[in-house]
Design a protein around this motif. Sequence first.
Motif, PDB file in Angstrom:
ATOM      1  N   GLU A 144       0.938  -1.238  -0.209  1.00 25.07           N
ATOM      2  CA  GLU A 144       0.001  -0.110  -0.065  1.00 25.07           C
ATOM      3  C   GLU A 144       0.908   1.309   0.145  1.00 25.07           C
ATOM      4  O   GLU A 144       0.685   2.236   0.911  1.00 25.07           O
ATOM      5  CB  GLU A 144      -1.045   0.025   1.236  1.00 25.07           C
ATOM      6  N   LEU A 145       1.684   1.211  -0.876  1.00 22.86           N
ATOM      7  CA  LEU A 145       2.481   2.432  -1.037  1.00 22.86           C
ATOM      8  C   LEU A 145       2.441   3.081  -2.638  1.00 22.86           C
ATOM      9  O   LEU A 145       2.106   2.194  -3.647  1.00 22.86           O
ATOM     10  CB  LEU A 145       3.990   2.316  -0.829  1.00 22.86           C
ATOM     11  N   LEU A 146       2.206   4.358  -2.896  1.00 22.93           N
ATOM     12  CA  LEU A 146       2.416   4.906  -4.167  1.00 22.93           C
ATOM     13  C   LEU A 146       3.293   4.664  -4.607  1.00 22.93           C
ATOM     14  O   LEU A 146       4.596   4.372  -3.973  1.00 22.93           O
ATOM     15  CB  LEU A 146       1.963   6.438  -4.158  1.00 22.93           C
ATOM     16  N   THR A 147       3.767   4.781  -6.087  1.00 21.90           N
ATOM     17  CA  THR A 147       5.290   4.469  -6.650  1.00 21.90           C
ATOM     18  C   THR A 147       5.590   5.637  -7.461  1.00 21.90           C
ATOM     19  O   THR A 147       4.864   6.237  -7.986  1.00 21.90           O
ATOM     20  CB  THR A 147       5.196   3.173  -7.564  1.00 21.90           C
ATOM     21  N   ILE A 148       7.007   5.765  -7.641  1.00 26.87           N
ATOM     22  CA  ILE A 148       7.692   6.790  -8.374  1.00 26.87           C
ATOM     23  C   ILE A 148       8.854   6.193  -9.144  1.00 26.87           C
ATOM     24  O   ILE A 148       9.685   5.343  -8.295  1.00 26.87           O
ATOM     25  CB  ILE A 148       8.008   8.001  -7.515  1.00 26.87           C
ATOM     26  N   THR A 149       8.908   6.488 -10.443  1.00 25.75           N
ATOM     27  CA  THR A 149      10.285   6.124 -11.047  1.00 25.75           C
ATOM     28  C   THR A 149      10.859   7.283 -11.812  1.00 25.75           C
ATOM     29  O   THR A 149       9.832   8.054 -12.443  1.00 25.75           O
ATOM     30  CB  THR A 149      10.120   4.791 -11.741  1.00 25.75           C
ATOM     31  N   GLU A 150      11.984   7.266 -12.342  1.00 26.23           N
ATOM     32  CA  GLU A 150      12.668   8.252 -13.155  1.00 26.23           C
ATOM     33  C   GLU A 150      12.540   7.873 -14.606  1.00 26.23           C
ATOM     34  O   GLU A 150      12.528   6.570 -15.082  1.00 26.23           O
ATOM     35  CB  GLU A 150      14.023   8.435 -12.823  1.00 26.23           C
TER      36      GLU A 150
END
Lengths: 355, 355, 355, 355
Positions: free
Chosen positions: D170-176
């Motif tokens: 239950e975490l949002l995700t970010i990637t470059e």
Amino acid sequence: MIIMETDATEKQIAQVIKEIKRYGLRADVSKGAYRTVIGIIGDERKIPFDHFAALPGVKEARGVEIPYKLISREYTKLYGGEGKQVIIKVGNIGIGSDEPVYIAGPCAVESKEQLLKITEGVKKAGAHILRGGIFKPRSSVHSFQGLGAGGWEEAEEALDWLHEAGKRFELLTITEVRGEAQVDLAAEYADILQIGTRNMYNQDLLTKVAKKNKPVLFKRHFGAGIEEFLSFAEYIAAEGNKDIILCERGILPVGKGKSYTRYTLDLASIPAIQKETYLPVVVDPSHATGRRDLIFNMSCAAIAAGANGLMIETHYNPAEAVVDGQQTITLDELKEIIDACQKIYKLIAPVRNKG
Amino acid sequence: MIIMETDATEKQIAQVIKEIKRYGLRADVSKGAYRTVIGIIGDERKIPFDHFAALPGVKEARGVEIPYKLISREYTKLYGGEGKQVIIKVGNIGIGSDEPVYIAGPCAVESKEQLLKITEGVKKAGAHILRGGIFKPRSSVHSFQGLGAGGWEEAEEALDWLHEAGKRFELLTITEVRGEAQVDLAAEYADILQIGTRNMYNQDLLTKVAKKNKPVLFKRHFGAGIEEFLSFAEYIAAEGNKDIILCERGILPVGKGKSYTRYTLDLASIPAIQKETYLPVVVDPSHATGRRDLIFNMSCAAIAAGANGLMIETHYNPAEAVVDGQQTITLDELKEIIDACQKIYKLIAPVRNKG
Amino acid sequence: MIIMETDATEKQIAQVIKEIKRYGLRADVSKGAYRTVIGIIGDERKIPFDHFAALPGVKEARGVEIPYKLISREYTKLYGGEGKQVIIKVGNIGIGSDEPVYIAGPCAVESKEQLLKITEGVKKAGAHILRGGIFKPRSSVHSFQGLGAGGWEEAEEALDWLHEAGKRFELLTITEVRGEAQVDLAAEYADILQIGTRNMYNQDLLTKVAKKNKPVLFKRHFGAGIEEFLSFAEYIAAEGNKDIILCERGILPVGKGKSYTRYTLDLASIPAIQKETYLPVVVDPSHATGRRDLIFNMSCAAIAAGANGLMIETHYNPAEAVVDGQQTITLDELKEIIDACQKIYKLIAPVRNKG
Amino acid sequence: MIIMETDATEKQIAQVIKEIKRYGLRADVSKGAYRTVIGIIGDERKIPFDHFAALPGVKEARGVEIPYKLISREYTKLYGGEGKQVIIKVGNIGIGSDEPVYIAGPCAVESKEQLLKITEGVKKAGAHILRGGIFKPRSSVHSFQGLGAGGWEEAEEALDWLHEAGKRFELLTITEVRGEAQVDLAAEYADILQIGTRNMYNQDLLTKVAKKNKPVLFKRHFGAGIEEFLSFAEYIAAEGNKDIILCERGILPVGKGKSYTRYTLDLASIPAIQKETYLPVVVDPSHATGRRDLIFNMSCAAIAAGANGLMIETHYNPAEAVVDGQQTITLDELKEIIDACQKIYKLIAPVRNKG
């Protein structure tokens, strides 16, 4: 090279040696009065130095070798090559030879008439290569981004003008590619592809441009040191394309208050880079100074410093130019500059060889 | 000029106008569609702009006029002067004339023999002025600080050698004063007093040196913009001493990684400064590059850029020099450099006048 | 450490070893696959690395050890000391203890009334030390240079006000000495002597101030790296005075266009410096930001980053201040800041010890 | 605003006025004692100031208005908007609200196991968003470039792990996204797209990412001033995407010698930027300092300075991390940091509102 803390334990030293072996290399341990230094025997590029810096007891971990071996004079010699200055052949000219090359033209292509009129003057002034921006990088999204911003059809039309102007006046052509999507199209029309200062760190663009197997004019980022500049040129060389023309175009000014020039032209980087790599180095005094009234002096200085060429923004009427008017010179001024630079180059070239 | 916030009230505008009057000047209010701008009529140097920036409703407060009026071409003309390049006469030479001056000698005076041997070579190479450091500013308290660190007697002895060497070989002399206590003594022996890069902001030293009424060679701080550099030269001029020789010696490098030169030589600052002030500008390529192998190229480039002279660290055997060996050239190299620079200057001078 | 070129000859290596011996030290030669590295055994401060860099076959010569051993935690421990954070005792306060110290007062002393009124408020807000500038360094010779510019009598009068204000409200006092001639007089009146950012490199002033055996607040130059900052603090320590309070006050902004703060406040330098030296570090958010509206946030951030104290320009009516009005806060704001900072410090101090 | 030279003629002034009219705007002429200043009435973005700077008699031509009107508080208010801090909603969190957001995870995704193990710890520590690099920009072509370098299949697999890990814990995700070709694929899997420091000036990438209508975390280039940073954020806003999270990650260090931190963390930029724009600002102390032992202090300082969140490189065993091990903290350290930051935020938030 791994430099240990003064209070590093034997166990910590042993761990570093073990880690080096894990990467297939050998350690050369040297114990001083204060501290231990561990050299690396083998290809140190295999070592992730930041990983080593995080090991307990390590003070500093850094490569001794340069990160741009493919374009390095020293490493080329080491591996049996000559490491001599290369001459990049494009059409009938050679960039990197004793003779400087002159690249000139408008900052932005505005119309076919404008381009042809400028091209004619640029040829008469003695230039070899015609520049013309179609995809313009700009600091503000609200500024004119070049004719390429109008869509692919307009971009192709403008590229065709550039090609035609070059052909009609027997000049090679160069244009900037600002994004990956523009590479294929630009490569169809221009003889040399330019990567601008703001894209120096854009490794995906570098790789894509490199693969077109056309000469690349590669500009130093205004915030980049020389080592970084060469390390990113290595991205192009790593694709097997060594036809790289390095371009110094000014770095960030230092200090408070008005700086009087747009950027700081780092002319000492020319001989410094030429000693590191066999690639030619050209200079763009227009963007570096941002001032039309300094172009003559700085062009002469660049050639005296050993530059292999110049790239200068030129227009028949700078006050009419839509972009960069304040740093654009006239066609007459271009001729004066090329004449003076040719005299300086002829005077210096033989003396420098002695020095 | 006072630029108001877009939501500045009439009352706030009135307060700014009242404050301007309090300083004996008049306000020139210009109301635009977005915001009001208030110009200042009179001598804006009387205005403390930072005080105005703190008033309610003010977005920005800044001077339009330059802070170095005494040495400015523009203001000299405005007040009826000519604003032309001055020629500073020292002995039989004129600094600022068409002909470049060459200053050379060891970084640090080490012994009488060393100094005389170098002086003889420097003279033969064609230099006009002998440099020799006796009070050396150093980055580390643990490094050699020059013979002057040995006490006033030793300092005076070394200064006397400098004076004698200059006299014997018909060269003018220059030495650096690092602190206020050294000014009187140095002024007794040297023809020109030098203020080093680290002391550019040291206004008490500037004022004290200025009062000796000897020419001052004033180096730009490595972290200073051009406007700051000229503003601090104004401290010398404000004492009535306008025999100021400005010296570009390199600014802080930009970027990560190895920079390959000790500092960044800002050659475009030469013509930029020469357009602002009537004072001559010389270049020190030795400290700027920190590399003996770049001195030839950068000396030629400096003269091509319009420098009025060069200051170069020279030694009969650089590897023996106690300080700055890696950036010191030989006497033979000095001769080669002066010869090449003279050719460039003769070639460029007439063309530049046309440009 | 001497790193040789890949093609260095045995003879060149032997010469380097011979030279190292000439300085009374021993060489530790380590031959790698590509190149030879020569370590130095003994006190490497005796080695002039620039001299070694000039020897044939040498690629790089640099010290591995730090240049500020007297104030270094690591070297103090190495030589049997504790290397723990020192607490500089002045009057009844200890600078460097867990409890932050607060220094406040006007940028420039303007009159006795102004000073007393501010001092009263500063005391009530909870500050420990009163600041007040009498000898003001300024960028322009045409700006107000402090009451000290009026002559020695006026300077002494202003210093006496400072002393009296401190005494009346039970605050310690600090004032800046801008030039060597002011040191003796200022030391008679102030409890702590301040060396400003523009004088960080002024080694003659540092030495003279150090000799007064009073605590010195030593500001980092806006163009100086941390290593340089500590190397110049070493000039003070070398005179036997280790009561040095280091002060971060902002460094040169990077990049083109408006920067929105006067300088860049380098808060990460606080813990970085504290790990290198046992000296306390305070922060001046007023000069760093140049903006009154950022002082609250940056004061809190400085204490959260671990600063041992703050120095803040304060006035009962900033809009009236003759100097630096735009970065000066009110006495009420000072109280709010000290209150918030005290809460942060109490919250963080115990947690940080665990971390 | 066009500032004329002191000796500008009436004819030159008339030409400037005529040119302003040509762009559909009106001129507001203000004649001072020394010089004439011409204000512009209307939307000055239509004016090419560099073109005006090239006109005869013009000393300086520059915009008074800011170049980032779309994201500006001031202009939003001017055009009837509120200009209040926006809260960017992603999943169940709001970025820009009083509560800080914490983004954590490995520098580079190495394997599914590594990622899941880290994600579990990151969640327990109290973070909201999971970071994980798949397309890694690197200084050297010879370094590990992330799993994405293995081809599109491997990239998709790694992106899928990221998505799965986020879902499971239950975490949002970010990637470059490093290049244009990666945008579509990354947007399918990640909740937030990141544009790295080296791509800040890459306007083609900005435009392409903006069009995905996902929140964008936009990092400041290490050589960019604040005005430039916001001007390039405007490229994203110009596509109609105002869900921009600005990120301060350190700028180029200033000065010679060792700097002790990888970059200079510019914490004063947080409140400075927040006063200009309604967009949230987060801080990346990992890349800024490059030192694991400074992350605790600088995280606390960032929150005290008013940051809307933090992005921190975290690993269960930093010494094992393939990239950036020296600046990566453990999961326990992350928990300590989030706990301390939450306390600081709760303490400061109510006080700051008063300030």
